[in-house]
Design an enzyme around this catalytic site. Structure first.
Site, PDB file in Angstrom:
ATOM      1  N   MET A 150      -4.201   4.037   0.458  1.00 40.92           N
ATOM      2  CA  MET A 150      -4.699   4.482   1.937  1.00 40.92           C
ATOM      3  C   MET A 150      -6.059   5.275   1.787  1.00 40.92           C
ATOM      4  SD  MET A 150      -3.408   2.650   4.199  1.00 40.92           S
ATOM      5  CE  MET A 150      -3.948   3.529   5.493  1.00 40.92           C
ATOM      6  N   VAL A 207       0.854  -1.335  -0.062  1.00 39.48           N
ATOM      7  CA  VAL A 207       0.002  -0.076   0.004  1.00 39.48           C
ATOM      8  C   VAL A 207       0.886   1.196  -0.073  1.00 39.48           C
ATOM      9  CG1 VAL A 207      -1.946  -1.001   1.268  1.00 39.48           C
ATOM     10  CG2 VAL A 207      -0.281  -0.042   2.727  1.00 39.48           C
ATOM     11  N   CYS A 208       0.329   2.201  -0.561  1.00 35.91           N
ATOM     12  CA  CYS A 208       0.786   3.819  -0.569  1.00 35.91           C
ATOM     13  C   CYS A 208      -0.437   4.622  -0.628  1.00 35.91           C
ATOM     14  CB  CYS A 208       1.754   3.954  -1.619  1.00 35.91           C
ATOM     15  SG  CYS A 208       0.850   4.148  -3.275  1.00 35.91           S
ATOM     16  N   LYS A 209      -0.059   5.805  -0.651  1.00 35.09           N
ATOM     17  CA  LYS A 209      -1.278   6.834  -0.492  1.00 35.09           C
ATOM     18  C   LYS A 209      -2.389   6.345  -1.379  1.00 35.09           C
ATOM     19  CE  LYS A 209      -2.605  11.713  -0.306  1.00 35.09           C
ATOM     20  NZ  LYS A 209      -2.092  13.082  -0.305  1.00 35.09           N
TER      21      LYS A 209
END
Length: 110
Positions: A89, A61-63
């Protein structure tokens, strides 16, 4: 390259036993809000910290899904069992999935 990707609605809630989460955002993003139990290895530190990447099936995951897609493609080429969270996210937070933060502030995605 074909990057294995899943949308949030394809991720069980709560997360199943045995599914690890690798968060590749920067430290300030992590501090504001992350998935409880996730492993934090910022994108720029990944080559030096490969030993910190979880074994087994891992959700990256990242933003929003861009950085994690890069990492997922790279790790998959190294033989890791990884899948990218499309929407990252931002989608996680929008769906009301649980997050934790470092310190006293309520968790949020920045």
């Amino acid at each position: 390259m074909n990057v294995p990707t899943v949308a949030l609605n394809g991720v069980p809630d709560p997360l199943p036993e045995g599914l690890a989460v690798l968060d590749v955002r920067e430290q300030v993003e992590w501090d504001h809000g992350h998935i409880d139990g996730a492993v934090h290895v910022p994108l720029g530190e990944l080559p030096q910290r490969l030993a910190d990447v979880p074994d087994g099936q891992t959700l990256v995951v990242c933003k929003a899904g861009g950085r994690s897609a890069q990492v997922t493609g790279w790790l998959a080429a190294q033989g890791y069992d990884v899948v990218n969270l499309d929407g990252g996210m931002l989608d996680w937070e929008a769906a009301g999935r649980p997050m934790v933060s470092v310190g006293d502030a309520p968790p949020q995605v920045v």
